[in-house]
Design an enzyme around this catalytic site. Structure first.
Site, PDB file in Angstrom:
ATOM      1  N   GLN A  11       0.822  -1.216   0.000  1.00 46.14           N
ATOM      2  CA  GLN A  11       0.000   0.000   0.000  1.00 46.14           C
ATOM      3  C   GLN A  11       0.855   1.264   0.000  1.00 46.14           C
ATOM      4  O   GLN A  11       0.694   2.139  -0.859  1.00 46.14           O
ATOM      5  CB  GLN A  11      -0.904   0.021   1.243  1.00 46.14           C
ATOM      6  CG  GLN A  11      -1.962  -1.055   1.285  1.00 46.14           C
ATOM      7  CD  GLN A  11      -2.923  -0.816   2.438  1.00 46.14           C
ATOM      8  OE1 GLN A  11      -3.858  -0.035   2.327  1.00 46.14           O
ATOM      9  NE2 GLN A  11      -2.697  -1.477   3.558  1.00 46.14           N
ATOM     10  N   TYR A 126       3.077  -9.431  16.419  1.00 46.80           N
ATOM     11  CA  TYR A 126       3.287  -8.361  15.443  1.00 46.80           C
ATOM     12  C   TYR A 126       3.871  -7.123  16.124  1.00 46.80           C
ATOM     13  O   TYR A 126       4.876  -6.551  15.676  1.00 46.80           O
ATOM     14  CB  TYR A 126       1.957  -8.027  14.754  1.00 46.80           C
ATOM     15  CG  TYR A 126       2.006  -6.790  13.892  1.00 46.80           C
ATOM     16  CD1 TYR A 126       2.760  -6.760  12.727  1.00 46.80           C
ATOM     17  CD2 TYR A 126       1.279  -5.650  14.240  1.00 46.80           C
ATOM     18  CE1 TYR A 126       2.804  -5.618  11.935  1.00 46.80           C
ATOM     19  CE2 TYR A 126       1.317  -4.513  13.456  1.00 46.80           C
ATOM     20  CZ  TYR A 126       2.077  -4.500  12.306  1.00 46.80           C
ATOM     21  OH  TYR A 126       2.119  -3.361  11.529  1.00 46.80           O
ATOM     22  N   TRP A 151      -3.906   2.126  11.240  1.00 44.11           N
ATOM     23  CA  TRP A 151      -5.128   1.981  10.441  1.00 44.11           C
ATOM     24  C   TRP A 151      -4.909   2.400   8.977  1.00 44.11           C
ATOM     25  O   TRP A 151      -5.681   3.157   8.392  1.00 44.11           O
ATOM     26  CB  TRP A 151      -6.267   2.804  11.055  1.00 44.11           C
ATOM     27  CG  TRP A 151      -6.743   2.368  12.402  1.00 44.11           C
ATOM     28  CD1 TRP A 151      -6.033   1.699  13.359  1.00 44.11           C
ATOM     29  CD2 TRP A 151      -8.035   2.591  12.969  1.00 44.11           C
ATOM     30  NE1 TRP A 151      -6.801   1.490  14.477  1.00 44.11           N
ATOM     31  CE2 TRP A 151      -8.038   2.033  14.271  1.00 44.11           C
ATOM     32  CE3 TRP A 151      -9.195   3.222  12.515  1.00 44.11           C
ATOM     33  CZ2 TRP A 151      -9.148   2.075  15.104  1.00 44.11           C
ATOM     34  CZ3 TRP A 151     -10.307   3.273  13.337  1.00 44.11           C
ATOM     35  CH2 TRP A 151     -10.277   2.697  14.631  1.00 44.11           C
TER      36      TRP A 151
END
Length: 284
Positions: A11, A126, A151
């Site tokens: 992304q 994580y 987010w």
């Protein structure tokens, strides 16, 4: 400057490629695992040396939070060990590194926005591996910038926005958690901030970046559906306990962005403004 961007197919990496066109003063090397395996220290050192890299932007990461609980070794390799390789390669050339980290380094039990000096306390594999990655980068390179974000979404890859748009069109009703609060971050905004840091000159340290404002995942979903003109799906609020997950999620992960805004003179848009831009592109 000669800029290496790892994880270029993700992304953030894709958004870095988009904004490279607006920053033509630099020479770019966009790599993913096919072009450069960041888990291979010799390959990393050779690439950075041979291409005379001045800045490394590490967008590569293991981000499957639940899967990480069962794949600790691979997660640690990508999120901790490999960033250390990149940092040491940068240090060998006197180069800088910008490492992207996460709100998961905190346990999410706060009630006011986290600043960079808050004690870390990850609650998941994580989170632990990303924190270890921060430490490896800071120890490995004098010119290290660590940016914690939260987010993240984009028009690229798999993410919450695209999933909620798809489910909203497929289903009549949808349950979404309302007792986890944070701030959505459009990856294009984060990429813009990274370019500001590169262009204005690296000031080493830890920084927080997300878009402005606060919401729950439920509020976020309602906004996504409104902007995408999805009206046939009823969204209902769920408690975290109603939606069990292998890895615990932070209940509160709002980040204080004062430091990055003042240091690099960055203006950050509200999350709803940025979401509108992203949804418009996805609806094209």
């Amino acid at each position: 400057m000669r800029v290496l961007v790892t994880g270029a197919n993700g992304q953030l990496g894709n958004e870095m490629q988009v904004l490279a066109k607006e920053n033509p003063q630099h020479i770019y090397f966009f790599t993913d695992v096919r072009e450069l395996d960041i888990c291979d220290e010799q390959a990393v050192r050779a690439f950075v040396t041979e291409n005379e890299i001045d800045v490394i932007v590490n967008c590569a990461a293991y981000t499957a939070v639940d899967n990480a609980e069962d794949n600790r070794e691979l997660c640690d390799k990508l999120n901790h060990v490999a960033p250390g390789y990149l940092a040491r390669a940068a240090q060998s050339r006197g180069a800088a590194i910008i490492q992207v980290s996460t709100d998961y380094v905190f346990d999410g039990t706060a009630h006011i926005p986290y600043n960079e000096d808050e004690p870390t306390c990850p609650a998941s594999v994580y989170g632990f591996t990303k924190l270890a990655g921060e430490q490896a980068v800071a120890e490995g390179c004098e010119k290290a910038v660590i940016i914690r974000t939260a987010w993240l979404y984009s028009i690229y890859g798999n993410n919450f926005v695209k999933t909620m748009m798809r489910l909203g069109r497929e289903r009549d009703n949808l349950g979404v958690v309302f007792d986890q609060v944070g701030t959505p971050t459009y990856a294009n905004d984060l990429a813009s901030a990274i370019y500001a840091i590169i262009n204005k000159g690296v000031v080493p340290g830890i920084y927080h970046f997300s878009d402005e404002g606060v919401c729950s995942w439920y509020d976020f979903t309602k906004a996504i559906h409104r902007l995408a003109c999805i009206v046939t799906c009823k969204v209902r609020p769920l408690h975290t306990a109603d939606y069990p997950a292998k890895a615990p999620r932070p209940a509160y992960s709002v980040l204080d962005k004062t430091k990055i805004k003042t240091t690099f003179d960055i203006e950050i848009p509200h999350w709803e403004e940025s979401l509108a831009r992203c949804v418009a592109l996805l609806n094209d």
